[in-house]
Design a protein around this motif. Structure first.
Motif, PDB file in Angstrom:
ATOM      1  N   ALA A 264       0.894   1.552  10.481  1.00 20.31           N
ATOM      2  CA  ALA A 264       2.343   1.821   9.950  1.00 20.31           C
ATOM      3  C   ALA A 264       2.370   1.073   8.526  1.00 20.31           C
ATOM      4  O   ALA A 264       3.423   1.568   7.839  1.00 20.31           O
ATOM      5  N   GLY A 265       1.861   0.014   8.429  1.00 21.76           N
ATOM      6  CA  GLY A 265       2.295  -0.725   7.117  1.00 21.76           C
ATOM      7  C   GLY A 265       1.819  -0.177   5.937  1.00 21.76           C
ATOM      8  O   GLY A 265       2.236  -0.127   4.785  1.00 21.76           O
TER       9      GLY A 265
ATOM     10  N   ARG B 299       8.519  -4.868  11.764  1.00 23.87           N
ATOM     11  CA  ARG B 299       9.062  -3.502  12.050  1.00 23.87           C
ATOM     12  C   ARG B 299       8.339  -2.630  11.060  1.00 23.87           C
ATOM     13  O   ARG B 299       7.758  -1.413  11.408  1.00 23.87           O
ATOM     14  N   GLU B 300       8.125  -3.065   9.639  1.00 27.55           N
ATOM     15  CA  GLU B 300       7.513  -2.076   8.923  1.00 27.55           C
ATOM     16  C   GLU B 300       6.185  -1.972   9.186  1.00 27.55           C
ATOM     17  O   GLU B 300       5.401  -0.811   9.017  1.00 27.55           O
ATOM     18  N   ALA B 301       5.404  -2.855   9.823  1.00 32.77           N
ATOM     19  CA  ALA B 301       4.148  -2.652  10.250  1.00 32.77           C
ATOM     20  C   ALA B 301       3.999  -2.002  11.593  1.00 32.77           C
ATOM     21  O   ALA B 301       2.802  -2.071  12.059  1.00 32.77           O
TER      22      ALA B 301
ATOM     23  N   ARG C  65      11.575  -7.694   9.276  1.00 32.37           N
ATOM     24  CA  ARG C  65      11.747  -6.496   8.776  1.00 32.37           C
ATOM     25  C   ARG C  65      10.103  -6.063   8.505  1.00 32.37           C
ATOM     26  O   ARG C  65       9.701  -4.906   8.931  1.00 32.37           O
ATOM     27  N   TRP C  66       9.442  -7.177   8.022  1.00 34.26           N
ATOM     28  CA  TRP C  66       7.954  -6.809   7.876  1.00 34.26           C
ATOM     29  C   TRP C  66       7.348  -6.380   9.085  1.00 34.26           C
ATOM     30  O   TRP C  66       6.460  -5.492   8.847  1.00 34.26           O
TER      31      TRP C  66
ATOM     32  N   ARG D 276       4.381 -12.050  -0.241  1.00 38.34           N
ATOM     33  CA  ARG D 276       5.260 -12.323   0.651  1.00 38.34           C
ATOM     34  C   ARG D 276       5.602 -14.069   0.702  1.00 38.34           C
ATOM     35  O   ARG D 276       6.664 -14.342   1.005  1.00 38.34           O
TER      36      ARG D 276
ATOM     37  N   ALA E 111      -0.450  -5.080  11.149  1.00 35.14           N
ATOM     38  CA  ALA E 111      -0.086  -3.896  10.288  1.00 35.14           C
ATOM     39  C   ALA E 111      -1.439  -3.045  10.129  1.00 35.14           C
ATOM     40  O   ALA E 111      -1.440  -1.588  10.155  1.00 35.14           O
TER      41      ALA E 111
ATOM     42  N   SER F 197       1.644   2.840   4.400  1.00 32.60           N
ATOM     43  CA  SER F 197       2.414   3.900   3.591  1.00 32.60           C
ATOM     44  C   SER F 197       3.554   2.834   2.745  1.00 32.60           C
ATOM     45  O   SER F 197       3.838   3.370   1.669  1.00 32.60           O
ATOM     46  N   ALA F 198       3.838   1.742   3.167  1.00 31.58           N
ATOM     47  CA  ALA F 198       4.780   0.987   2.581  1.00 31.58           C
ATOM     48  C   ALA F 198       4.196   0.224   1.191  1.00 31.58           C
ATOM     49  O   ALA F 198       4.062   0.620   0.196  1.00 31.58           O
ATOM     50  N   ASP F 199       3.620  -1.145   1.613  1.00 31.71           N
ATOM     51  CA  ASP F 199       3.205  -1.825   0.483  1.00 31.71           C
ATOM     52  C   ASP F 199       1.867  -1.857   0.356  1.00 31.71           C
ATOM     53  O   ASP F 199       1.389  -2.216  -0.816  1.00 31.71           O
TER      54      ASP F 199
END
Lengths: 437, 437
Positions: free
Chosen positions: B109-110, B47-49, B44-45, B12, B104, B112-114
């Protein structure tokens, strides 16, 4: 009497000081109307003194008094009337006015005008001075000594010494005016400048009276000195490169500070100069990058100006200071780049003229004349390539020059008048003695 | 696992480094599209978290994860995304990305994404981190820390600390653009900036991870340190006035050289800094007049930047260096004018947060954490007026910062991830313990 002649010189210096390009400051550049006005005034005084005047193509003004017969080699006396910006009244005019005074004293033509002989002037002394000399006398005003306007200096004496280069016609001043145009403004002919070169046989020698521009005479309590040489000069640049860094976060013992290396070296330069063998050493420029309050300096560029009467001593000092820069840099984790830009040899002054000048000063002042090396350059430097040169230094207040505060006392001007009188007498006697041998 | 989370942070940081106003250099000023782009990416990061995001009127970006119940005071973690000109990628982004990572990890929440949990991650550890905290977590991006564009610094944290002054709206950048216009460009409302002030009850404290910008950790061979304070800072100017003079004609022992006085003083400043009591002292600026190779310097102006964790020690050092300047000047026939421009007190960091951070570093790295004073300023300085502040320093290569060569190893980022994990755990335990009492 020398005091009356000195008073006239002081008055004339004041009159010249009124001729300037600027209001409130004395500035006369080559090619300016102010310099033309000053030359016209000097030419009028020369003619009143009985001199035949001419100007060469660069604008040098020459007033000539023939000797026992026409065409003899000339003792040239003089200096210059161009100035630095915001100048004083003595740097240049002193030598010009003493030259005109000497010529007037030898011709007698000037006496009736400004300098009437007083009742107590010994008529035999005046008559003696007016007896024709075994050489011609020339009173000379070089057109450009200071080099304020164009990137050249000693322009007038370079022409005399046969060192004129026509390529210089294209040099320009800050406004883009060429030297060629400035020569025309002076009334000269750019195509004929080279013809101003003096045949060595035309000149017996050169003698210039000049303010000392230093305090050695003042500190010695004496009015006059004989110049032995113009010191040789080296100019170098030391560029120290360390590591710029954050002034708050970089530990003191982890720094590679270029400025501190330069500072340590500058103090070493001073110590070398103070060591006492006549070296003068100056760091006049020091610049720092990036030059922010909160950043450790990464680069420091320092200049060196080094002068000494003896070239070998000067060269050894340059090598020593270059080595010192390297040693200091190495001890601080810094590098140094060393560049030498100038290496001007010391100027050889005539031993014979020095001897006669020294005798003249001693006989007229009652004290042995100090022998001083000149730290500054003068027209004697280029002239030394084509004739015997000499200079007489006159005490100036506080050593101040290139400044409106330049000051010479009337008594010291009178001492110079008397010393030049005696010098010309001694040279005449010496020339006659040679002729008899 | 902290190494995978660290890899994401490194990736990042690289992605953020691609957002610049300039081609070939990383520059993000307040109000620039590049900074808006970086904030959008960070948002964005967040919110993804799983964070709820908002921006205040100055443009600070806040992502919030509620604790055991809504509205608890928040532990704020973060830093800034504006940069200096031609910046590195870590000064600011490191603290922002560690804050988003921590939030995160606490929200889950994070994952599942990165940052998919790896097979060998202890599920109990992850579950433990995801247990609701007895405080909220906020990941914060201050809008302007460096102050590159306007004559102000810590703009975002000044607003938080309630120190906004509407008169600053009229400040202009180098192109004449007002701060008011820049606030609108950031999407903010100039009339409502003051509403961004945080009520002291809203915050439990502030913790910022930041590159050290020095080499103390590198030299100690350790990845992390606890910051004890931001050093107080004095800025002064010493103006040495001597006598300009001719470098060739002025005797060495008759000089009043302003540069040599400044050089001697600069070396005295260094000696004071090296004396070993933690003082850092820098002469970053030195200018010389007239600054000509062949003229003895008449004036030298030197700056002083002096920092120390203890204000009394710093004040005594300023007085000592002012006296040194006077003594050196007097010994050289030079005068010195002394002016002090800045007197910033040292910042009081929270002893409690320092203690917990130190314990976290020791437990996760196996070594006691060095306690370091910050030489540079940070948002913690204004924030300390309204909440408890703390900082974690992360080792950076060669101490280099404010430079494209800024570098932090992935291992050290992983160490920081683990230490912040443990710090939040320890703080949670301490808060629960207080609640029980």
């Amino acid at each position: 009497m020398s005091s009356e002649r000195a008073a006239l010189i002081v008055a004339r210096a004041e009159e010249l000081a009124g001729l300037s390009e600027e209001v409130g400051a004395l500035t006369r550049r080559y090619g300016s109307q102010a310099l033309l006005d000053a030359l016209a005034l000097a030419e009028r005084w020369m003619r009143e003194a009985g001199l035949a005047t001419r100007r060469d193509a660069i604008g040098n003004l020459i007033g000539r008094l023939e000797g026992e017969r026409p065409g003899l080699p000339a003792l040239a006396l003089g200096s210059h009337l161009d100035t630095v910006r915001d100048a004083g009244r003595w740097d240049g005019p002193l030598g010009v006015l003493l030259a005109i005074d000497q010529a007037a004293a030898r011709s007698g033509a000037g006496d009736s005008a400004d300098a009437c002989p007083s009742a107590d002037a010994g008529p035999s002394a005046d008559a003696g001075r007016r007896r024709a000399l075994p050489f011609a006398l020339e009173a000379v005003v070089f057109a450009d000594e200071e080099g304020l306007r164009f990137p050249t200096a000693y322009l007038g004496s370079h022409v005399w010494a046969g060192r004129w280069d026509a390529a210089e016609l294209a040099l320009t001043d800050a406004d883009g005016v060429t030297l060629e145009a400035a020569i025309r403004a002076m009334g000269g002919d750019p195509a004929r400048v080279g013809e101003g070169a003096r045949n060595p046989g035309e000149l017996l020698g050169w003698c210039e009276a000049h303010i000392e521009q230093g305090t050695r005479l003042e500190r010695a309590g004496l009015p006059l000195a004989v110049v032995t040489t113009i010191q040789g000069q080296s100019r170098c640049t030391a560029t120290f490169r360390g590591q710029a860094g954050h002034a708050g976060t970089t530990a003191m013992d982890a720094r590679r500070d270029a400025l501190l290396a330069a500072a340590e070296w500058a103090l070493g330069v001073e110590a070398k100069g103070l060591a006492g063998d006549g070296l003068v050493a100056t760091v006049g420029r020091l610049s720092v990058e990036p030059g922010a309050v909160n950043v450790i300096p990464g680069v420091a560029v320092a200049s060196l100006d080094l002068r000494h009467p003896d070239d070998a001593t000067r060269h050894a000092a340059v090598a020593s200071l270059a080595a010192l820069a390297q040693a200091i840099a190495a001890s601080r984790g810094v590098t140094v780049d060393w560049a030498q830009h100038t290496d001007n040899a010391a100027v050889a002054f005539s031993p014979r003229l020095q001897e006669l000048l020294g005798q003249a000063v001693e006989e007229t002042t009652g004290s042995a004349a100090p022998r001083l090396a000149s730290g500054a350059g003068h027209d004697a430097a280029p002239l030394s390539r084509s004739t015997d040169v000499s200079m007489l230094f006159v005490r100036c207040k506080g050593g101040i020059s290139h400044n409106p505060a330049e000051s010479v006392s009337g008594d010291d001007v009178a001492a110079a008048v008397a010393a030049v009188d005696r010098f010309v007498d001694l040279l005449a006697a010496a020339e006659r003695s040679i002729a008899r041998e």
